[in-house]
Design a protein around this motif. Structure first.
Motif, short mmCIF file in Angstrom:
data_model
loop_
_atom_site.label_atom_id
_atom_site.label_comp_id
_atom_site.label_asym_id
_atom_site.label_seq_id
_atom_site.Cartn_x
_atom_site.Cartn_y
_atom_site.Cartn_z
N LEU B 146 -16.13 -7.11 0.04
CA LEU B 146 -16.33 -5.96 0.92
C LEU B 146 -15.07 -5.74 1.74
N ILE B 147 -14.75 -4.47 1.97
CA ILE B 147 -13.66 -4.15 2.89
C ILE B 147 -14.26 -3.36 4.05
N ILE B 148 -14.09 -3.88 5.24
CA ILE B 148 -14.53 -3.17 6.45
C ILE B 148 -13.26 -2.71 7.16
N ALA B 149 -13.14 -1.40 7.31
CA ALA B 149 -11.87 -0.85 7.79
C ALA B 149 -11.98 -0.23 9.17
N ASP B 150 -11.09 -0.61 10.04
CA ASP B 150 -10.85 0.08 11.30
C ASP B 150 -10.43 1.52 10.96
N LYS B 151 -10.80 2.48 11.75
CA LYS B 151 -10.47 3.88 11.41
C LYS B 151 -8.97 4.13 11.37
N MET B 152 -8.15 3.23 11.94
CA MET B 152 -6.70 3.38 11.90
C MET B 152 -6.06 2.64 10.74
N ALA B 153 -6.88 2.10 9.84
CA ALA B 153 -6.30 1.39 8.68
C ALA B 153 -5.64 2.40 7.74
N ARG B 154 -4.61 1.94 7.03
CA ARG B 154 -3.91 2.80 6.07
C ARG B 154 -3.59 1.98 4.84
N PHE B 155 -3.94 2.53 3.68
CA PHE B 155 -3.83 1.80 2.41
C PHE B 155 -2.74 2.45 1.55
N CYS B 156 -1.96 1.60 0.89
CA CYS B 156 -0.87 2.17 0.09
C CYS B 156 -0.37 1.16 -0.94
N PHE B 157 -0.01 1.68 -2.10
CA PHE B 157 0.73 0.89 -3.09
C PHE B 157 2.12 1.50 -3.23
N PRO B 158 3.09 1.04 -2.46
CA PRO B 158 4.42 1.67 -2.48
C PRO B 158 5.34 1.13 -3.59
N GLU B 159 4.80 0.29 -4.48
CA GLU B 159 5.67 -0.43 -5.42
C GLU B 159 6.51 0.46 -6.33
N LEU B 160 5.95 1.61 -6.76
CA LEU B 160 6.73 2.45 -7.67
C LEU B 160 8.03 2.94 -7.02
N ARG B 161 8.03 2.98 -5.71
CA ARG B 161 9.25 3.38 -5.00
C ARG B 161 10.37 2.36 -5.21
N LEU B 162 9.98 1.15 -5.57
CA LEU B 162 10.97 0.09 -5.83
C LEU B 162 11.22 -0.09 -7.32
N GLY B 163 10.59 0.73 -8.13
CA GLY B 163 10.74 0.58 -9.58
C GLY B 163 9.82 -0.49 -10.15
N LEU B 164 8.76 -0.79 -9.41
CA LEU B 164 7.83 -1.85 -9.82
C LEU B 164 6.39 -1.34 -9.84
N ILE B 165 5.51 -2.15 -10.38
CA ILE B 165 4.08 -1.92 -10.20
C ILE B 165 3.57 -3.00 -9.24
N PRO B 166 2.41 -2.80 -8.65
CA PRO B 166 1.85 -3.89 -7.83
C PRO B 166 1.74 -5.16 -8.67
N GLY B 167 2.04 -6.30 -8.08
CA GLY B 167 2.11 -7.53 -8.86
C GLY B 167 1.09 -8.59 -8.51
N PHE B 168 0.28 -8.34 -7.47
CA PHE B 168 -0.67 -9.37 -7.03
C PHE B 168 -2.10 -9.02 -7.46
N GLY B 169 -2.22 -8.33 -8.57
CA GLY B 169 -3.56 -8.04 -9.09
C GLY B 169 -4.14 -6.71 -8.64
#
Lengths: 80, 281
Positions: B146-169
């Motif tokens: 379960l993910i319980i999020a504070d309303k100020m939480a922000r989610f992002c996968f910025p890896e493509l900006r580095l020429g990568l894909i996310p690597g931790f699953g």
């Protein structure tokens, strides 16, 4: 629908309140990075607050290169 | 007498608790709380990984007494900003390419093992997130039930900006939870989502007010304690399989991409940036 001037005014008021600076010290063409001294995390925080306030989504890339309140307001206005 | 903070690195001061340099954990009333507090924003580098591995090993002995695990951050900036790109970049600079790639693969194998352990743990796991939930931090949250999020939480996968894909699953776990269109949006645009959007697409189970995520996570853990544990474990195993094959593929793809000059250039740009928006391309 609210006008662009109203949107700009709400942004300035929200930024002043959040960053605890007098509203009258902020102008539409001010560079908010410099005026407010915000870093990358605070920029994200401000983005989230603006999205909540105006009930819009603002993809980060639409704000690339945007540093003044007036342009920021125009980006938000385009999504209202 | 030593304070907890003065304990030598990695020293556990009781069977039910630990305090290290990057994180601590404590088992209390059937709930394990794992707190992250490594400045500047809980970047996952070698130190955090060492301590996460200690936690994964300790989990085996803790879980018979626990029904829930809560992971949260004590830092104002947010839950976790992801992999420690500065450490990654500087380590890579001192290595031959083959040696560097072996190091990257080894790091990925180790963190996958930790996250797979959390993912499949026979208790209910809750990520209580606020602020920045980026990259590896997002992937840590996705390993939880379960993910319980504070309303100020922000989610992002910025890896493509580095020429990568996310690597931790991240991608296999995101695919497990969400529609492919949302996954592509997050991955291919690199844009960030706020908690409202995350709730709309089903990424988070609850969105709560500012500063309330941990309290709500604790209340949720109390609720979970009312159920028969064996049933809860069976339900979790049935509805949340670990996508092992795709996780393996992800490591291979990441390592194939990592050795390219474009990645080194992206890392260099990020590390040397003084821009207020270094996460942008």
């Amino acid at each position: 629908m609210q006008t662009a001037d109203q949107t700009l005014d709400e942004i300035l008021t929200l930024a002043a309140a959040h960053f605890k600076v007098p509203r009258e010290t902020l102008g539409p063409d001010d560079d908010f990075f410099k005026t407010l001294g915000v870093d990358s995390l605070q920029t994200l925080d401000l983005l989230t607050r603006l999205e909540h306030h105006f009930h819009v989504e603002l993809p980060d890339y639409e704000l690339e290169g945007v540093s003044d309140f007036r342009t920021l307001a125009s980006r938000i206005q385009a999504r209202l | 007498m030593r304070t907890l903070q003065e304990q030598p690195r990695g020293e556990s001061h009781s069977g039910h608790s630990f305090r290290g340099q990057a994180l601590s954990w404590q088992l209390k009333h059937g709930t394990i709380e794992l707190a992250l507090y490594r400045e500047p924003c809980n970047e996952l580098g070698s130190l955090a990984l060492d301590e996460l591995e200690k936690f994964a090993r300790a989990l085996e002995s803790l879980q018979p007494e626990a029904h829930a695990l809560i992971i949260y951050s004590e830092l104002k900036c947010g839950f976790c900003a992801g992999a420690d790109l500065r450490e990654l970049y500087h380590r890579w600079q001192g290595m031959a390419k083959a040696e560097g790639l072996r190091g990257v693969r080894d790091f990925l194998e180790r963190i996958h093992k930790v996250l797979n352990t959390i993912d499949a743990a026979p208790l209910t796991t809750i990520a209580a997130v606020h602020g920045v939930v980026f990259g590896g931090g997002f992937e840590l949250a996705l390993a939880c039930d379960l993910i319980i999020a504070d309303k100020m939480a922000r989610f992002c996968f910025p890896e493509l900006r580095l020429g990568l894909i996310p690597g931790f699953g991240g991608i296999p776990r995101l695919k497990r939870d969400l529609g492919n269109g949302v996954v592509r949006d997050l991955l291919l645009t690199g844009r960030s989502f706020n908690a409202t959007k995350a709730l709309q697409v089903g990424l988070v189970s609850q969105m709560v007010g500012e500063g309330e995520a941990l309290r709500v996570a604790r209340a949720t853990a109390v609720q979970l304690s009312k159920f028969d544990r064996e049933t809860a474990i069976a339900a979790k195993r049935f509805i949340k399989p670990v996508p092992q094959e795709e996780l393996r593929q992800e490591i291979d793809i990441f390592c194939d991409l990592f050795g390219r000059p474009v990645v080194q250039a992206g890392l260099k740009k990020f590390v040397e940036s003084t821009d207020a928006q270094p996460y942008l391309p």
